[in-house]
Motif scaffolding. Structure first.
Motif, PDB file in Angstrom:
ATOM      1  N   ARG A   1     -41.947 -17.115 -35.776  1.00  0.00           N
ATOM      2  CA  ARG A   1     -40.948 -16.053 -35.578  1.00  0.00           C
ATOM      3  C   ARG A   1     -40.327 -16.127 -34.192  1.00  0.00           C
ATOM      4  O   ARG A   1     -39.114 -15.976 -34.030  1.00  0.00           O
ATOM      5  N   GLU A   2     -41.145 -16.354 -33.177  1.00  0.00           N
ATOM      6  CA  GLU A   2     -40.653 -16.442 -31.799  1.00  0.00           C
ATOM      7  C   GLU A   2     -39.708 -17.630 -31.634  1.00  0.00           C
ATOM      8  O   GLU A   2     -38.642 -17.503 -31.032  1.00  0.00           O
ATOM      9  N   VAL A   3     -40.086 -18.778 -32.168  1.00  0.00           N
ATOM     10  CA  VAL A   3     -39.234 -19.966 -32.066  1.00  0.00           C
ATOM     11  C   VAL A   3     -37.920 -19.731 -32.806  1.00  0.00           C
ATOM     12  O   VAL A   3     -36.845 -20.061 -32.303  1.00  0.00           O
ATOM     13  N   GLN A   4     -37.989 -19.139 -33.998  1.00  0.00           N
ATOM     14  CA  GLN A   4     -36.776 -18.870 -34.760  1.00  0.00           C
ATOM     15  C   GLN A   4     -35.867 -17.891 -34.027  1.00  0.00           C
ATOM     16  O   GLN A   4     -34.659 -18.071 -33.981  1.00  0.00           O
ATOM     17  N   ALA A   5     -36.441 -16.879 -33.411  1.00  0.00           N
ATOM     18  CA  ALA A   5     -35.644 -15.911 -32.651  1.00  0.00           C
ATOM     19  C   ALA A   5     -34.958 -16.588 -31.473  1.00  0.00           C
ATOM     20  O   ALA A   5     -33.781 -16.316 -31.183  1.00  0.00           O
TER      21      ALA A   5
ATOM     22  N   ALA B   1     -30.912 -16.932 -31.015  1.00  0.00           N
ATOM     23  CA  ALA B   1     -30.254 -16.459 -29.794  1.00  0.00           C
ATOM     24  C   ALA B   1     -29.433 -17.578 -29.157  1.00  0.00           C
ATOM     25  O   ALA B   1     -28.309 -17.358 -28.706  1.00  0.00           O
ATOM     26  N   TRP B   2     -29.987 -18.783 -29.150  1.00  0.00           N
ATOM     27  CA  TRP B   2     -29.266 -19.915 -28.575  1.00  0.00           C
ATOM     28  C   TRP B   2     -27.999 -20.186 -29.379  1.00  0.00           C
ATOM     29  O   TRP B   2     -26.935 -20.413 -28.807  1.00  0.00           O
ATOM     30  N   ARG B   3     -28.123 -20.183 -30.697  1.00  0.00           N
ATOM     31  CA  ARG B   3     -26.962 -20.434 -31.555  1.00  0.00           C
ATOM     32  C   ARG B   3     -25.880 -19.379 -31.340  1.00  0.00           C
ATOM     33  O   ARG B   3     -24.696 -19.703 -31.309  1.00  0.00           O
ATOM     34  N   GLN B   4     -26.263 -18.123 -31.224  1.00  0.00           N
ATOM     35  CA  GLN B   4     -25.269 -17.061 -30.991  1.00  0.00           C
ATOM     36  C   GLN B   4     -24.531 -17.294 -29.676  1.00  0.00           C
ATOM     37  O   GLN B   4     -23.340 -17.053 -29.589  1.00  0.00           O
ATOM     38  N   GLU B   5     -25.251 -17.741 -28.679  1.00  0.00           N
ATOM     39  CA  GLU B   5     -24.641 -17.962 -27.369  1.00  0.00           C
ATOM     40  C   GLU B   5     -23.778 -19.209 -27.320  1.00  0.00           C
ATOM     41  O   GLU B   5     -22.727 -19.226 -26.694  1.00  0.00           O
ATOM     42  N   HIS B   6     -24.222 -20.276 -27.982  1.00  0.00           N
ATOM     43  CA  HIS B   6     -23.554 -21.577 -27.848  1.00  0.00           C
ATOM     44  C   HIS B   6     -22.666 -21.982 -29.039  1.00  0.00           C
ATOM     45  O   HIS B   6     -21.884 -22.910 -28.913  1.00  0.00           O
ATOM     46  N   CYS B   7     -22.804 -21.323 -30.165  1.00  0.00           N
ATOM     47  CA  CYS B   7     -22.036 -21.694 -31.349  1.00  0.00           C
ATOM     48  C   CYS B   7     -21.243 -20.482 -31.822  1.00  0.00           C
ATOM     49  O   CYS B   7     -21.759 -19.655 -32.605  1.00  0.00           O
TER      50      CYS B   7
END
Length: 118
Positions: free
Chosen positions: A101-105, A109-115
């Motif tokens: 769950r932590e890795v997926q979160a 978050a990274w995808r929202q910021e970068h994609c």
């Protein structure tokens, strides 16, 4: 939050002597060096010289910057390892589902910021 390595046997940490843990997590204090000779492979030396010429910087300055960056990253990594040992000693570990769950979160978050959304 620190994500522990998937050690199956947590008792290994408690069995490790405090001295051994300190050896793994604390840098030994050494006197400051006024100069040091560093031996590079011919290939690495050639790459360094090429970069120095291309960047207009002195090769020794580039080596100092590279070593300083490495030392900073290594020091930070050791601090994270020490924190991990302390968390493990407290029993503050994550089970496999929590890690997923932590890795997926973090990925989300990274995808929202970068994609950006299309």
């Amino acid at each position: 939050m620190w994500l522990p390595l998937p050690w199956q046997d947590r008792s290994r940490l408690s069995q490790m002597s405090p001295v051994r843990r300190a050896e793994l997590t604390h840098a030994a204090r050494r006197p400051t060096l006024k100069s040091m000779e560093v031996h590079l492979t011919p290939d690495l030396e050639r790459k360094l010289k090429t970069l120095a010429v291309e960047s207009g910087r002195a090769a020794d300055e580039m080596v100092q910057d590279a070593v300083a960056g490495y030392v900073d990253e290594f020091t930070e990594m050791r601090a994270h390892i020490e924190e991990g040992f302390l968390q493990a000693e407290r029993g503050d570990l994550l089970d496999a589902a929590e890690v997923r769950r932590e890795v997926q979160a973090r990925k989300d978050a990274w995808r929202q910021e970068h994609c950006p959304a299309r």
